[in-house]
Write an enzyme that holds these catalytic residues in place. Sequence first.
Site: not given
Length: 271
Positions: A145, A158
């Site tokens: 990501s 994250y």
Amino acid sequence: MSDFAQRYGPWALVAGASDGVGAAFAEALAERGLDVVLLARRQAVLDQVAAGIQERTGRQTRTLAIDLTTPEASATISAATADLEIGFLVYCAGADPDFAPFLSQPVGAAEAMVRRNCLVPVQLCHHFAAPMVRRGRGGIVIFGSGAGLAGGPDMVAYGASKAFDMVFAEALWTELTDEGVDVVGLILGKTDTPALRRLEAERGTLASEDDVPADAVPVDSVIAEAFENLRNGPTVFVGDMMRAAGQVMGSLTRKQAVEMFAAASRAAMGD
């Protein structure tokens, strides 16, 4: 298609296959002649995805409803696929459903994120890559990501876990590509998935989950780029915006990158 199946078949395992990019990737693999193991938490949803794939492609499927944050997850997956030859591994699990400040949640939330996004992919790659190397063929795709390019607010664990995923895929590539195993880390930006729609609707940046988030890349486009770049590892930035972001981030100091990333993150979520 037959060449694809010979190189990467007969079975693929897709973690995070209940919806969004994972489900689409699983179907695309089936269309290319692979049987598919679908892995996610929700059995009923997995059954629906599996039935659709079987109906549209005629390929075999197997479903595994497993919570990847549990300590026994990897061992359960290994046991449940012991009778299969897995030639292709896709790790697409690990979205952040909360998008909240680090200290606003129990530390267990961050620990679960690290287990799901770091420890389990390491364990599964170690387990499934060894037979791929012995066969001299196979493929591993690890979804990263843009959150892993720099630190940002409300996604501390994250973002850190996705930075790990990117470097892990790159390092695997250095060891496995000459052994006949293709490894690629796909770095995604804003992607039009059900999870993103739910999050933005909850945050008020979308009127409803039926709306398309601004500047989000369609899932079909992500899948098309993924298959075009399977052998272009170690790292592929998916979409024009992510490629541009990667170039910009590389021209900044780390402090500048973090400050820019934090400002963009807050603006994107309507903070």
